[in-house]
Design a protein around this motif. Structure first.
Motif, PDB file in Angstrom:
ATOM      1  N   ARG A   7      29.875 -25.409 -14.753  1.00 11.37           N
ATOM      2  CA  ARG A   7      30.131 -25.706 -16.162  1.00 11.37           C
ATOM      3  C   ARG A   7      30.814 -24.509 -16.796  1.00 11.37           C
ATOM      4  N   SER A   8      31.374 -24.713 -17.952  1.00  7.92           N
ATOM      5  CA  SER A   8      32.060 -23.625 -18.645  1.00  7.92           C
ATOM      6  C   SER A   8      31.045 -22.575 -19.092  1.00  7.92           C
ATOM      7  N   LEU A  10      30.712 -21.278 -21.967  1.00  9.38           N
ATOM      8  CA  LEU A  10      30.184 -21.652 -23.278  1.00  9.38           C
ATOM      9  C   LEU A  10      29.072 -22.689 -23.143  1.00  9.38           C
ATOM     10  N   ALA A  11      29.289 -23.700 -22.309  1.00  9.99           N
ATOM     11  CA  ALA A  11      28.257 -24.717 -22.087  1.00  9.99           C
ATOM     12  C   ALA A  11      27.024 -24.097 -21.449  1.00  9.99           C
ATOM     13  N   ALA A  13      25.972 -20.973 -21.698  1.00  9.49           N
ATOM     14  CA  ALA A  13      25.290 -20.151 -22.700  1.00  9.49           C
ATOM     15  C   ALA A  13      24.481 -21.022 -23.659  1.00  9.49           C
ATOM     16  N   TRP A  14      25.021 -22.165 -24.043  1.00  5.92           N
ATOM     17  CA  TRP A  14      24.324 -23.061 -24.975  1.00  5.92           C
ATOM     18  C   TRP A  14      23.121 -23.732 -24.297  1.00  5.92           C
ATOM     19  N   GLN A  15      23.255 -24.104 -23.024  1.00  8.64           N
ATOM     20  CA  GLN A  15      22.206 -24.858 -22.339  1.00  8.64           C
ATOM     21  C   GLN A  15      21.129 -23.975 -21.738  1.00  8.64           C
ATOM     22  N   ARG A  17      19.209 -21.909 -23.024  1.00 10.84           N
ATOM     23  CA  ARG A  17      18.017 -21.866 -23.878  1.00 10.84           C
ATOM     24  C   ARG A  17      17.002 -22.922 -23.473  1.00 10.84           C
ATOM     25  N   ARG A  18      17.486 -23.990 -22.853  1.00 11.95           N
ATOM     26  CA  ARG A  18      16.601 -25.084 -22.456  1.00 11.95           C
ATOM     27  C   ARG A  18      15.693 -24.698 -21.291  1.00 11.95           C
ATOM     28  N   VAL A  27      19.276 -31.843 -18.822  1.00  5.53           N
ATOM     29  CA  VAL A  27      20.697 -31.545 -19.011  1.00  5.53           C
ATOM     30  C   VAL A  27      21.507 -32.240 -17.925  1.00  5.53           C
TER      31      VAL A  27
END
Length: 75
Positions: A7-8, A10-11, A13-15, A17-18, A27
């Motif tokens: 994945r990118s 950015l994706a 870094a955002w995911q 946290r899960r 996810v």
């Protein structure tokens, strides 16, 4: 065993946290499976985590085995 499809950044870094909320398995592109042993073919060097600690190996395939009750966890 947790596998994550590419994945990118950015994706990722955002995911990431899960991981801490226990919902990482929800996810898309992430799979979890209970295993007692697994053989993983990689292109060395392989970078991976063992019990949350980063590790690397120049060996392929990686032979991984779970040692039942080897880690005491206090909640």
């Amino acid at each position: 065993l947790v596998t994550v499809e590419p994945r990118s950044p950015l994706a990722a870094a955002w995911q990431i946290r899960r991981l801490f909320t226990g919902t990482f398995g929800d996810v898309r592109g992430v799979t979890t499976e209970r295993v007692s042993s697994v053989q993983i073919s990689v292109t060395p060097p392989a970078i991976f985590h063992v019990d949350g600690q980063p590790a690397s190996s120049d060996v392929s395939p990686l032979n991984v085995r779970v040692h039942a009750r080897a880690l005491r966890v206090r909640v």
